[in-house]
Design an enzyme around this catalytic site. Structure first.
Site, mmCIF file in Angstrom:
data_model
loop_
_atom_site.group_PDB
_atom_site.id
_atom_site.type_symbol
_atom_site.label_atom_id
_atom_site.label_comp_id
_atom_site.label_asym_id
_atom_site.label_seq_id
_atom_site.Cartn_x
_atom_site.Cartn_y
_atom_site.Cartn_z
ATOM 1 C CG ASP A 476 -72.863 11.716 98.905
ATOM 2 O OD1 ASP A 476 -72.988 10.657 99.090
ATOM 3 O OD2 ASP A 476 -71.615 12.046 98.498
ATOM 4 C CB THR A 478 -74.022 17.289 102.783
ATOM 5 O OG1 THR A 478 -74.507 16.664 103.558
ATOM 6 C CG2 THR A 478 -73.777 18.883 102.791
ATOM 7 C CG ASP A 798 -68.857 15.087 98.090
ATOM 8 O OD1 ASP A 798 -68.511 13.985 98.828
ATOM 9 O OD2 ASP A 798 -69.584 15.935 98.809
#
Length: 981
Positions: A476, A478, A798
Site C-alpha cells: 500500500d 498510505t 490495512d
C-alpha cells in the site's frame, strides 16, 4: 415533543427495571439492520413509526440518551448482547501437540522407536548352543539385553522433545497475538450521550439503545440508525467493497453499519445492534464458524444441546441460567461456540477438509522431501544390512560348518535373526536425522522472538521463512511507504514560491495574521495537533489529515492556532459552509464588532483561484488578480507542485462591509466570489525517510516492489519515484485500476491469465485501485507460469477489504496501528509499526532461517553419512554394528541439539540481501554443501576404519572383535570366540 417523550422514557425506564421487556427483540433488530437504504427506512417507518418510535421502544431518548443506570446497562447487555466479538477459540495445547506430530520425519522416527522397543522385550528361550554352530559374535548376553529398551525410549524421548517445543512455541505466539489484540481493543473509545452528558466510553461498553455521536474519521463501533446528521458520508467499502462514499440522510438512507468509516460530516445515531449481532460481527462469525443459521428453531435446539453439554462439563459456569444468558448474548456466535462433535460440526469439518490447504512453505516442502529421501535410503541400507547378515549367517552355519537345522536350535537361530533385525533398525535410526525437526523449530522460534523486536509479530511460523523466498511485494502507499501524516512542504505566499516552509520573519505581519486566523477558525475544531504520546515521537494528528497539515503549518510558522480558537470559540462562528465533494472548499464567516463580516475560505487551488479577483503582495497590499495572472500561477506554481505529487490548497478571504447590510448567506454563488488569495500551499504525505533505502535493498535482493494504491495516478507516480520504485528512464507501467481491469478481461468480461501475464512483469504502480484489483493482481502473479520460478508474493494491507488479498498471498502483512481486525485476522505477520522497512527485516530473517538450516544440515548429514557407512560395513564384516543404536542417538540428539542451537540462532546480516531468492526448485543441499559433506565424511571414515580394523595392531592391544559384549577379558581365556571343549 422530545421533552414529553423523554419523561415518558423515564417512567418506562422505571417500569423497565421490573418487567425488563423492550419493544423489539434482538432478532427483529438484526433483520432490520440487514436491510439497506430505502427498504430499511420503509421498515422503520412502518414497524416502529420512525426513528423516534424506535427510540421509545428501546427506552432511550434521542436527546439525552440512556440514563446510564448500571442495572439498565447490564440488562441491555443480557438482552441484546455485549459489544464484543468473541475471538475465535484458540487451539488447545493438545491440538497443537497433535498438529506437531504430523511431521513425516517424526513419524519415521516413531515407527523405528516402537519396533526397537518391541524387539528389546523379546527374550528367546535358553538352549545349549554347542551343537547350533559357532555363529560369530555370540548372542547378546543378559546385561546388553536388559539395556535394550533404552534405545527405543531414547528415540521416543527425542520425538516428545521436538513436539513439545513446537507446540509450546505455537501456543505462546497465539497468546502474544491475543495480548496485542486485547491491548488494542482496550484503547478504543467512543463518544456517547448518557443522561444528557457527552462522555467517552470504551467501545466494548456500548449497548443497544445508546445514542452515539459520530464525526469525520470515526470507525463505527456498532450498527445503528441515524437520528440527526449533517452532510454525513460513509465509506462502506470495508463491508460492500463499493468505493463510492454513501450519503446518509434521515429521509433516504439512515442505516449505519459497524466497521465502516465516516468520511464527511457528523451526526448522532441510535445503536441497534452490537457485537456478534452487528454486520461486522456476523461476518466475523462466518469467518470463524462456517454458515450462519437463520432458523430460530435450530438455534433453540442448539442452545439446549449446548446447555446439556455445558452442564455435563461444568465448565466454569455455575447453573445453566448463566449459560443461557451466554447463549443468548452470543446468539450470533451460537454456531461458532458449538462443539465439533454435533452433526453440524461434523459437516463443517468435512467442508473444511475439502478446502485447499495453504501451500507448504518452501523450506517445509524441501525438508519433508529430504526426510522422506533419507528415510528411503536408510530403509534400503538397513534392508541390505539385514539380508547380508542373514545370508552370511546361513551360509556360514549350514554350508561351511555343514550343520543340519535341528529343532532344538530354532529359538537360537530366531534370536540371531532378531539381532540382525535390530542391527538393521540401528542403521535406519542412524540414517534419520533426529535433530533436524528440532533445529528447524528452534531456528524458527528464535527468529520469531527476535522479529518481535524488529516490529514483526509473526502469527504463522512458516511465514517467517517463506518471506526469505519472496520475489514480489505489493505494498500500500498510505501509511506503509508514506507516514500517513499530511504536511505542508511548499508555499506560495507574498508573491514568492518557497520550496520549503518559510521562516516566519520572511512573511509580512499583516499577511501572517490573516493566515493564522484563517487556519485557526476555518479548520474543524475537532481537528487538532496533540503532544506526542511518547518522548521524542512526532506530534499526534487528530481529525482531518489535510487540516492537520495546515495547523502544523501554523505551528511551523511559530504561531499558536489554539490561542485564536480560545479567543473565538466554536459558538461564535457566525456561519460555516462545511467541506463537501460538490463545494470542494470550506468557508467560515466571522461577525466583527462594527457589523461587518469576514469570511475565510480554503479549498482545492484549481477551484478557489477561479473565485479570487485579488491577491496579497509582498508588502501586504491587495493587487488585482486577472485570469491570465491565474494561468501564469497555475503554470509556475501549481503544476510544478502537482508534478511532485503535492496536493495544492488555496487559502483566501473576503470582507463584507457593514454598509452593504447582511448578505444572503444561502446564495452560495454570490458569497463565494471576489475572494482575495492569501497563499497557496503544497501538501504531501511525506515518504518515510527509511523507505527509499529499504526498497533499494529489496531490488538488490531480487524482490520487485509494486505499489497498489487508491490514490490518483500522478501522486502515486511521484511517490513511487521518490521511493525508488520507479527510476527515471525505466519502461515500467503505471496504470489505473480501470485500465488494468479493461486489459485483463476478454470480450465476455472474464479475467484471463494470459492477459494478466502480459501486464504484471512490467507493472510497478497500480493507482485508483479497488481491493478486488489487488486480489486479482496477487492471484495473477501467483498463478503465473511466464517465469520459470513460481513467484512468491507478499502483500501489505490495512483495510477490512484487503482481507482476501492478504489471505491469497504467500505472506500477508497487516498493519498493527492502522489495520482493522479483519485484516489482522487474515494476515500472517503483523507490522507493529506499520513500516515498510520492517518488511525488509522479515526478508532478512527468512533468508537467515534457510541458511541456518542449511548449515545445520551440512553438519548433521556428515555425521549421518559416516555413521550409516560404519554401521553398514561393520555389520557386514564383523557381523555386529560397531556403533550401538544408543550411542548413535547420543551423537544425534545431544551433540546435534547443541549444534542446532548454535547454528540456528545466528543473527542475520545485511549480506543476506545481496543474493537473489533461492526459489522453490533449488535443492536444499547445494553443490558446495555436498563437497563439504563428502570430503569430511571421507576423512572421518578413514580414521574410524583404521581404528576398527587395525587398531589392535597400532596400539598393541587385544582385539575385542567377535566377542560377546560381557565376555571375560581376552587375556584370561584362551579364545573367547570358540566354545571351550
Amino acid at each position: 415533543m422530545a421533552k414529553n417523550s423523554y419523561s415518558g422514557v423515564k417512567n418506562s425506564m422505571a417500569e423497565a427495571n421490573h418487567d425488563g421487556d423492550f419493544g423489539c427483540s434482538l432478532k427483529e433488530l438484526r433483520s432490520l439492520m440487514e436491510l439497506r437504504g430505502a427498504e430499511g427506512l420503509h421498515k422503520i417507518q412502518e414497524t416502529y413509526g420512525g426513528v423516534q418510535g424506535l427510540c421509545s421502544r428501546l427506552k432511550s431518548s434521542p436527546i439525552d440518551g440512556l440514563s446510564g443506570h448500571p442495572a439498565d446497562i447490564s440488562k441491555r447487555k443480557d438482552t441484546f448482547g455485549m459489544n464484543f466479538i468473541p475471538p475465535k477459540k484458540p487451539k488447545t495445547f493438545l491440538q497443537l501437540v497433535w498438529e506437531a506430530l504430523q511431521d513425516v520425519t517424526l513419524i519415521i522416527l516413531e515407527v523405528a522407536a516402537i519396533v526397537s522397543l518391541g524387539l528389546s522385550f523379546y527374550r528367546p528361550p535358553d538352549a545349549e548352543r554347542d551343537h547350533c554352530g559357532r555363529a560369530a559374535g555370540g548372542v547378546e548376553d543378559e546385561g546388553e539385553a536388559e539395556a535394550g529398551w533404552i534405545e527405543g525410549a531414547a528415540i521416543l524421548l527425542s520425538v516428545i522433545c521436538v513436539v513439545l517445543v513446537t507446540a509450546f512455541n505455537d501456543w505462546s505466539k497465539e497468546k502474544q497475538f491475543r495480548g496485542l489484540q486485547s491491548r488494542i481493543e482496550q484503547e478504543q473509545k467512543f463518544t456517547v450521550v448518557r443522561g444528557g452528558q457527552v462522555i467517552q466510553i470504551p467501545v466494548a461498553e456500548i449497548v443497544v439503545g445508546d445514542v452515539a455521536q459520530v464525526k469525520y474519521g470515526d470507525l463505527l463501533p456498532a450498527d445503528g440508525v441515524l437520528i440527526q446528521g449533517n452532510d454525513l458520508k460513509i465509506d462502506e467499502s470495508s463491508l460492500t467493497g463499493e468505493s463510492d462514499h454513501v450519503k446518509k440522510m434521515l429521509d433516504k438512507d439512515p442505516m449505519l453499519l459497524s466497521g465502516t468509516h465516516v468520511m464527511e460530516g457528523s451526526g448522532k445515531m441510535l445503536v441497534t445492534a452490537v457485537g456478534v449481532n452487528s454486520q461486522t460481527g456476523i461476518i466475523f462469525t462466518l469467518l470463524g464458524a462456517g454458515e450462519e443459521e437463520d432458523d430460530d428453531e435450530e438455534k433453540e435446539e442448539k442452545k439446549k444441546e449446548k446447555e446439556k453439554k455445558k452442564e455435563k462439563k461444568k465448565k466454569k459456569e455455575d447453573g445453566s441460567a448463566e449459560s443461557r444468558k451466554k447463549a443468548k448474548a452470543q446468539d450470533g456466535a451460537a454456531v461458532e461456540m458449538q462443539p465439533l462433535n454435533s452433526e453440524e460440526g461434523g459437516e463443517r469439518e468435512k467442508r473444511k477438509a475439502n478446502l485447499p490447504k495453504k501451500e507448504k512453505s518452501v523450506l517445509q516442502g524441501k525438508l519433508t522431501k529430504l526426510a522422506v529421501q533419507i528415510g528411503k535410503a536408510g530403509l534400503v541400507m538397513s534392508a541390505i544390512t539385514v539380508i547380508i547378515l542373514v545370508v552370511l549367517f546361513v551360509v556360514d552355519t549350514f554350508w561351511f560348518q555343514g550343520l543340519p537345522w535341528v529343532k532344538d536350535c530354532t529359538p537360537i537361530y530366531i534370536q540371531f535373526f532378531v539381532k540382525f533385525f535390530i542391527i538393521g533398525v540401528t542403521v535406519l535410526v542412524v540414517a534419520v536425522p533426529e535433530g533436524l525437526p528440532l533445529a528447524v523449530t528452534i531456528s524458527l522460534a528464535y527468529s520469531v522472538k527476535k522479529m518481535m523486536k524488529d516490529n514483526n509479530l509473526v502469527r504463522h511460523l512458516d511465514a517467517c521463512e517463506t518471506m526469505g523466498n519472496a520475489t514480489a511485494i505489493c505494498s500500500d502507499k498510505t501509511g506503509t511507504l508514506t507516514m500517513n501524516r499530511m504536511t505542508v512542504v511548499q508555499a506560495y505566499v507574498a508573491e514568492k514560491h518557497y520550496r520549503k516552509v518559510p521562516e516566519p520573519e520572511l512573511i509580512p505581519g499583516s499577511i501572517m495574521d490573516l493566515l493564522i486566523v484563517g487556519i485557526g477558525v476555518n479548520c474543524a475544531y475537532t481537528t487538532k495537533i496533540m503532544s506526542p504520546e511518547k518522548e521524542g515521537g512526532l506530534p499526534r494528528q487528530v481529525g482531518n489529515k489535510t487540516e492537520c497539515a495546515l495547523l502544523g503549518f501554523a505551528l511551523d510558522l511559530k504561531r499558536d492556532y489554539q490561542a485564536i480558537r480560545n479567543e473565538i470559540p466554536e459558538e461564535k462562528l457566525y456561519k460555516v459552509y462545511t467541506f463537501n465533494s460538490v463545494r470542494k472548499s470550506m468557508s467560515t464567516v466571522l461577525k466583527n464588532a462594527d457589523g461587518s463580516y469576514r469570511m475565510f475560505s480554503k479549498g482545492a487551488s484549481e477551484i478557489l483561484l477561479k473565485k479570487c479577483c485579488k491577491i496579497l503582495t509582498a508588502n501586504g497590499e491587495h493587487k488585482v488578480f486577472r485570469p491570465r495572472d491565474r494561468d501564469d500561477m497555475v503554470k509556475k506554481v501549481i503544476e510544478p507542485m502537482a508534478s511532485e505529487g503535492l496536493r495544492t490548497i488555496c487559502l483566501a478571504y473576503r470582507d463584507f462591509p457593514a454598509s452593504e447590510g447582511e448578505p444572503d448567506w444561502d446564495n452560495e454563488n454570490d458569497i463565494l466570489t471576489s475572494l482575495t488569495c492569501i497563499c497557496v500551499v503544497g501538501i504531501e504525505d511525506p515518504v518515510r525517510p527509511e523507505v527509499p533505502d529499504a526498497i533499494r535493498k529489496c531490488q538488490r535482493a531480487g524482490i520487485t516492489v509494486r505499489m497498489v494504491t487508491g490514490d490518483n495516478i500522478n501522486t502515486a507516480r511521484a511517490i513511487a519515484t521518490k521511493c525508488g520504485i520507479l527510476q527515471p528512464g525505466d519502461d515500467f507501467l503505471c496504470m489505473e485500476g480501470k485500465e488494468f481491469n479493461r486489459r485483463i478481461r476478454n470480450e465476455k468480461g472474464e479475467i484471463e491469465q494470459e492477459r494478466i501475464d502480459k501486464i504484471w512483469p512490467k507493472l510497478r504502480v497500480l493507482a485508483r485501485s479497488s481491493p478486488t484489483d489487488k486480489h486479482t493482481l496477487v492471484k495473477g502473479i501467483i498463478d503465473s507460469t511466464v517465469v520459470e520460478q513460481r513467484q512468491v508474493v507478499a502483500v501489505t494491507g490495512d483495510g477490512t477489504n484487503d482481507g482476501p488479498a492478504l489471505k491469497k498471498a504467500d505472506v500477508g502483512f497487516a498493519m498493527g496501528i492502522a489495520g482493522t481486525d479483519v485484516a489482522k485476522e487474515a494476515s500472517d505477520i503483523i507490522l507493529t509499526d506499520d513500516n515498510f522497512s520492517s518488511i525488509v527485516k522479515a526478508v532478512m530473517w527468512g533468508r537467515n532461517v534457510y541458511d541456518s538450516i542449511s548449515k545445520f544440515l551440512q553438519f548433521q548429514l556428515t555425521v549421518n553419512v559416516v555413521a550409516v557407512i560404519v554401521a553398514f560395513t561393520g555389520a557386514c564384516i564383523t557381523q555386529d554394528s560397531p556403533l550401538k543404536a544408543v550411542q548413535m542417538l547420543w551423537v544425534n540428539l545431544i551433540m546435534d541439539t547443541f549444534a542446532s542451537l548454535a547454528l540456528a540462532t545466528e543473527p542475520p546480516t545485511e549480506s543476506l540481501l545481496l543474493r537473489k531468492p533461492y526459489g522453490r526448485n533449488k535443492p536444499l543441499i547445494s553443490r558446495t554443501m555436498m563437497k563439504n559433506i563428502l570430503g569430511h565424511a571421507v576423512y572421518q571414515l578413514t580414521i574410524i576404519f583404521t581404528l576398527l580394523f587395525a587398531g589392535e595392531k597400532i596400539f598393541d592391544i587385544d582385539s575385542g572383535r567377535n566377542a560377546p559384549l560381557h565376555a571375560p577379558h581376552p587375556s584370561t581365556t584362551p579364545s573367547s570366540s570358540t566354545p571351550s571343549s
